[in-house]
Scaffold this motif. Structure first.
Motif, mmCIF file in Angstrom:
data_model
loop_
_atom_site.group_PDB
_atom_site.id
_atom_site.type_symbol
_atom_site.label_atom_id
_atom_site.label_comp_id
_atom_site.label_asym_id
_atom_site.label_seq_id
_atom_site.Cartn_x
_atom_site.Cartn_y
_atom_site.Cartn_z
ATOM 1 N N ARG A 261 4.808 -1.117 11.469
ATOM 2 C CA ARG A 261 5.593 -1.990 10.588
ATOM 3 C C ARG A 261 5.456 -1.599 9.123
ATOM 4 O O ARG A 261 6.434 -1.557 8.372
ATOM 5 C CB ARG A 261 5.113 -3.427 10.787
ATOM 6 N N ASP A 262 4.236 -1.297 8.700
ATOM 7 C CA ASP A 262 3.939 -1.051 7.285
ATOM 8 C C ASP A 262 3.972 0.420 6.893
ATOM 9 O O ASP A 262 3.648 0.769 5.754
ATOM 10 C CB ASP A 262 2.566 -1.632 6.936
ATOM 11 N N GLY A 263 4.356 1.313 7.832
ATOM 12 C CA GLY A 263 4.394 2.742 7.517
ATOM 13 C C GLY A 263 3.032 3.304 7.160
ATOM 14 O O GLY A 263 2.920 4.191 6.296
ATOM 15 N N ALA A 264 1.991 2.822 7.845
ATOM 16 C CA ALA A 264 0.611 3.153 7.452
ATOM 17 C C ALA A 264 0.301 4.641 7.537
ATOM 18 O O ALA A 264 -0.512 5.144 6.760
ATOM 19 C CB ALA A 264 -0.374 2.356 8.314
ATOM 20 N N ILE A 265 0.938 5.369 8.459
ATOM 21 C CA ILE A 265 0.584 6.784 8.602
ATOM 22 C C ILE A 265 1.071 7.609 7.410
ATOM 23 O O ILE A 265 0.657 8.767 7.250
ATOM 24 C CB ILE A 265 1.122 7.393 9.912
ATOM 25 N N PHE A 266 1.912 7.024 6.556
ATOM 26 C CA PHE A 266 2.441 7.758 5.399
ATOM 27 C C PHE A 266 1.754 7.387 4.089
ATOM 28 O O PHE A 266 2.100 7.925 3.033
ATOM 29 C CB PHE A 266 3.948 7.500 5.274
ATOM 30 N N ILE A 267 0.776 6.500 4.138
ATOM 31 C CA ILE A 267 0.135 6.024 2.910
ATOM 32 C C ILE A 267 -0.685 7.111 2.227
ATOM 33 O O ILE A 267 -0.788 7.150 1.002
ATOM 34 C CB ILE A 267 -0.747 4.792 3.224
ATOM 35 N N ASP A 268 -1.250 8.039 3.020
ATOM 36 C CA ASP A 268 -2.189 9.010 2.458
ATOM 37 C C ASP A 268 -1.512 10.139 1.680
ATOM 38 O O ASP A 268 -2.195 10.975 1.086
ATOM 39 C CB ASP A 268 -3.071 9.602 3.563
ATOM 40 N N ASN A 269 -0.186 10.204 1.660
ATOM 41 C CA ASN A 269 0.519 11.248 0.915
ATOM 42 C C ASN A 269 1.454 10.621 -0.122
ATOM 43 O O ASN A 269 2.679 10.730 -0.022
ATOM 44 C CB ASN A 269 1.355 12.131 1.864
ATOM 45 N N PRO A 270 0.926 9.950 -1.130
ATOM 46 C CA PRO A 270 1.786 9.196 -2.053
ATOM 47 C C PRO A 270 2.766 10.044 -2.850
ATOM 48 O O PRO A 270 3.765 9.524 -3.343
ATOM 49 C CB PRO A 270 0.779 8.496 -2.982
ATOM 50 N N ARG A 271 2.502 11.353 -2.980
ATOM 51 C CA ARG A 271 3.404 12.222 -3.740
ATOM 52 C C ARG A 271 4.581 12.704 -2.899
ATOM 53 O O ARG A 271 5.539 13.281 -3.434
ATOM 54 C CB ARG A 271 2.639 13.437 -4.281
ATOM 55 N N HIS A 272 4.528 12.484 -1.590
ATOM 56 C CA HIS A 272 5.578 12.982 -0.707
ATOM 57 C C HIS A 272 6.698 11.945 -0.573
ATOM 58 O O HIS A 272 6.449 10.800 -0.191
ATOM 59 C CB HIS A 272 4.999 13.306 0.674
ATOM 60 N N PRO A 273 7.940 12.325 -0.857
ATOM 61 C CA PRO A 273 9.051 11.393 -0.688
ATOM 62 C C PRO A 273 9.141 10.899 0.756
ATOM 63 O O PRO A 273 8.882 11.649 1.708
ATOM 64 C CB PRO A 273 10.276 12.232 -1.058
ATOM 65 N N LEU A 274 9.537 9.648 0.888
ATOM 66 C CA LEU A 274 9.614 9.012 2.200
ATOM 67 C C LEU A 274 10.979 8.367 2.366
ATOM 68 O O LEU A 274 11.424 7.599 1.507
ATOM 69 C CB LEU A 274 8.512 7.961 2.340
ATOM 70 N N TYR B 5 7.959 5.430 18.691
ATOM 71 C CA TYR B 5 7.375 6.707 19.109
ATOM 72 C C TYR B 5 6.682 7.348 17.921
ATOM 73 O O TYR B 5 7.303 7.556 16.867
ATOM 74 C CB TYR B 5 8.468 7.632 19.642
ATOM 75 N N VAL B 6 5.399 7.638 18.088
ATOM 76 C CA VAL B 6 4.623 8.326 17.065
ATOM 77 C C VAL B 6 4.254 9.702 17.610
ATOM 78 O O VAL B 6 3.492 9.790 18.581
ATOM 79 C CB VAL B 6 3.345 7.547 16.699
ATOM 80 N N PRO B 7 4.799 10.792 17.068
ATOM 81 C CA PRO B 7 4.492 12.135 17.567
ATOM 82 C C PRO B 7 2.981 12.382 17.605
ATOM 83 O O PRO B 7 2.258 12.016 16.674
ATOM 84 C CB PRO B 7 5.183 13.051 16.551
ATOM 85 N N ALA C 295 0.834 -1.209 0.000
ATOM 86 C CA ALA C 295 0.000 0.000 0.000
ATOM 87 C C ALA C 295 0.865 1.254 0.000
ATOM 88 O O ALA C 295 0.565 2.245 -0.673
ATOM 89 C CB ALA C 295 -0.941 -0.009 1.203
ATOM 90 N N LEU C 296 1.955 1.224 0.733
ATOM 91 C CA LEU C 296 2.852 2.370 0.826
ATOM 92 C C LEU C 296 3.448 2.709 -0.535
ATOM 93 O O LEU C 296 3.635 3.883 -0.880
ATOM 94 C CB LEU C 296 3.978 2.051 1.819
ATOM 95 N N ASP D 204 8.082 21.494 6.457
ATOM 96 C CA ASP D 204 7.106 20.665 7.150
ATOM 97 C C ASP D 204 7.426 19.189 6.904
ATOM 98 O O ASP D 204 7.615 18.766 5.760
ATOM 99 C CB ASP D 204 5.690 20.960 6.646
ATOM 100 N N ILE D 205 7.457 18.429 7.965
ATOM 101 C CA ILE D 205 7.773 17.008 7.850
ATOM 102 C C ILE D 205 6.802 16.196 8.700
ATOM 103 O O ILE D 205 6.138 16.723 9.594
ATOM 104 C CB ILE D 205 9.214 16.696 8.300
ATOM 105 N N ARG D 206 6.716 14.925 8.386
ATOM 106 C CA ARG D 206 6.066 13.953 9.263
ATOM 107 C C ARG D 206 7.081 12.853 9.537
ATOM 108 O O ARG D 206 7.885 12.506 8.663
ATOM 109 C CB ARG D 206 4.807 13.357 8.626
ATOM 110 N N TYR D 207 7.030 12.264 10.733
ATOM 111 C CA TYR D 207 8.044 11.286 11.081
ATOM 112 C C TYR D 207 7.551 10.386 12.210
ATOM 113 O O TYR D 207 6.558 10.662 12.880
ATOM 114 C CB TYR D 207 9.336 11.994 11.521
ATOM 115 N N LEU D 208 8.254 9.284 12.379
ATOM 116 C CA LEU D 208 8.097 8.455 13.569
ATOM 117 C C LEU D 208 9.429 7.777 13.836
ATOM 118 O O LEU D 208 10.269 7.634 12.942
ATOM 119 C CB LEU D 208 6.959 7.439 13.430
ATOM 120 N N PHE D 209 9.617 7.364 15.076
ATOM 121 C CA PHE D 209 10.828 6.637 15.472
ATOM 122 C C PHE D 209 10.459 5.181 15.712
ATOM 123 O O PHE D 209 9.526 4.883 16.453
ATOM 124 C CB PHE D 209 11.412 7.188 16.770
#
Length: 385
Positions: free
Chosen positions: A265-278, A217-219, A96-97, A300-305
């Motif tokens: 595990r699957d990076g699910a929080i980043f799926i909704d922005n497919p145009r944004h490099p990860l 850790y998820v901000p 999905a990612l 502006d960034i999104r991240y998790l540890f």
């Protein structure tokens, strides 16, 4: 991509003949779910490995699984779950990612050496490979390792090929170590922490005797600490963890815990922005908060540890170069891998951390030994290799 033909071998002999006779580079594909990982491959044909699928041997009592490289990972996990077993390194599903349909194959997983949150305790995918069969870029059929582990010396080919992204050989089958699935799972949640406090809490938990199997850790949500094992042990260690951390803790319900770790595990929080490099960045946990502060000041960034802060998932705004220079200059020691970006971006920049000259030379020699004509996935990891 230049591909105009699809080659589909049914046996290792056919595979060897096709590789040997190939007049132009080949792109190795199982289900194609990881096709957008790494740099684009300019190939003359697709090497369809889907025929190398199926369970060859499963010995639950011996904790050994021998399987075709194109076997769907979901099929393997269902079979293992029926016997109360698992692939302990917690393989992720990034379909999905990456905008792919369905789950991938075990061969693709091994070729990319992908591991999930339990890597902290169980190790990486390459630590669970007992044997590999395949065909090199020179057309040589080989097998390395076996179901019975013996004390041998020499080339550890299973470890070498794991994480080589199909640039050295086309894999046909794998022998994997499996382990019992935990009887019980609990996730402790700590809220109200900033980045520095989160890493401090995860480090404290990992250094304790509480046997944490995963720490993330998820901000905006909090720190998640997973405990696994027999129920009485999990309950005891959970109570001890509260004392170690010297703060109030919350405990997630089992279903919520399972879902949360799958999402991490699957990076699910980043799926909704497919145009944004990860990016996925490996650094010392103590470096992660400072790195994020530097990047927050720029855009502006999104991240998790994950991995107690040793792995940073980082999403950056769209740009032609995926902010490569800024990302890699934000840490002094570590490595950053571009997981998601348009094909044009992946073709133009270094998807994997640039290698030092000596290491690049060694990589070139290994490539020449396995694939002297550069016929298999050329350039997938580094230009010219």
């Amino acid at each position: 991509m230049l591909m105009s033909a699809v080659l589909k071998p049914e046996t290792e002999t056919e595979l060897s003949e096709m590789i040997t006779a190939a007049p132009a580079p080949l792109e190795i594909v199982g289900h194609g779910t990881k096709r957008h990982l790494g740099r684009p491959v300019l190939a003359g044909a697709t090497l369809d490995m889907s025929a190398f699928s199926g369970i060859i041997a499963y010995e639950p009592e011996e904790l050994i699984l021998d399987v075709g490289a194109a076997t769907p990972l979901a099929e393997i996990e269902r079979m293992l779950a029926e016997r109360g077993q698992q692939l302990a390194f917690e393989p992720p599903d990034w379909s999905a990612l990456l905008g792919a349909q369905g789950s991938g194959t075990v061969g693709g997983l091994v070729a990319c050496n992908l591991s999930g949150p339990r890597r902290l305790k169980a190790g990486a995918a390459r630590d669970h490979i007992l044997g590999i069969h395949g065909v090199t870029g020179a057309g040589n059929v080989f097998k390395a390792g076996a179901r019975v582990v013996k004390n041998v010396t020499g080339y550890d080919m299973p470890k070498l090929l794991t994480g080589s992204y199909g640039t050295l050989a086309a894999l046909t089958s794998l022998i994997l170590k499996v382990l019992p699935a935990p009887e019980s799972e609990e996730t402790v949640v700590l809220t109200g922490l900033d980045d520095d406090q989160a890493v401090e809490a995860m480090s404290l938990a990992m250094q304790s005797a509480c046997e944490i199997s995963s720490a993330a850790y998820v901000p905006g949500e909090g720190v998640y600490l997973r405990l696994e094992g027999i129920a009485p042990s999990v309950s005891y260690r959970r109570d001890q963890l509260g004392k170690v951390l010297k703060r109030g803790i919350e405990v997630m319900a089992t279903k919520s815990s399972t879902a949360k770790w799958r999402a991490i595990r699957d990076g699910a929080i980043f799926i909704d922005n497919p145009r944004h490099p990860l990016w996925r960045i490996s650094v010392a946990p103590s470096i992660a908060p400072g790195m994020i502060r530097v990047l927050k000041d720029r855009f502006d960034i999104r991240y998790l540890f994950d991995w107690a802060g040793g792995l940073v998932w980082l999403e950056v705004p769209p740009s032609d170069d995926a902010a490569q220079a800024l990302v890699r200059s934000s840490f002094a020691a570590g490595h950053a891998t571009l997981i998601r970006a348009p094909e044009s971006t992946r073709a133009a920049i270094d998807v994997f951390q640039p290698q030092a000259a000596a290491l690049a030379a060694l990589s070139g020699r290994v490539k020449k030994a396995f694939d002297p004509r550069h016929i298999l996935n050329p350039g997938r990891m580094y230009r010219g290799i």
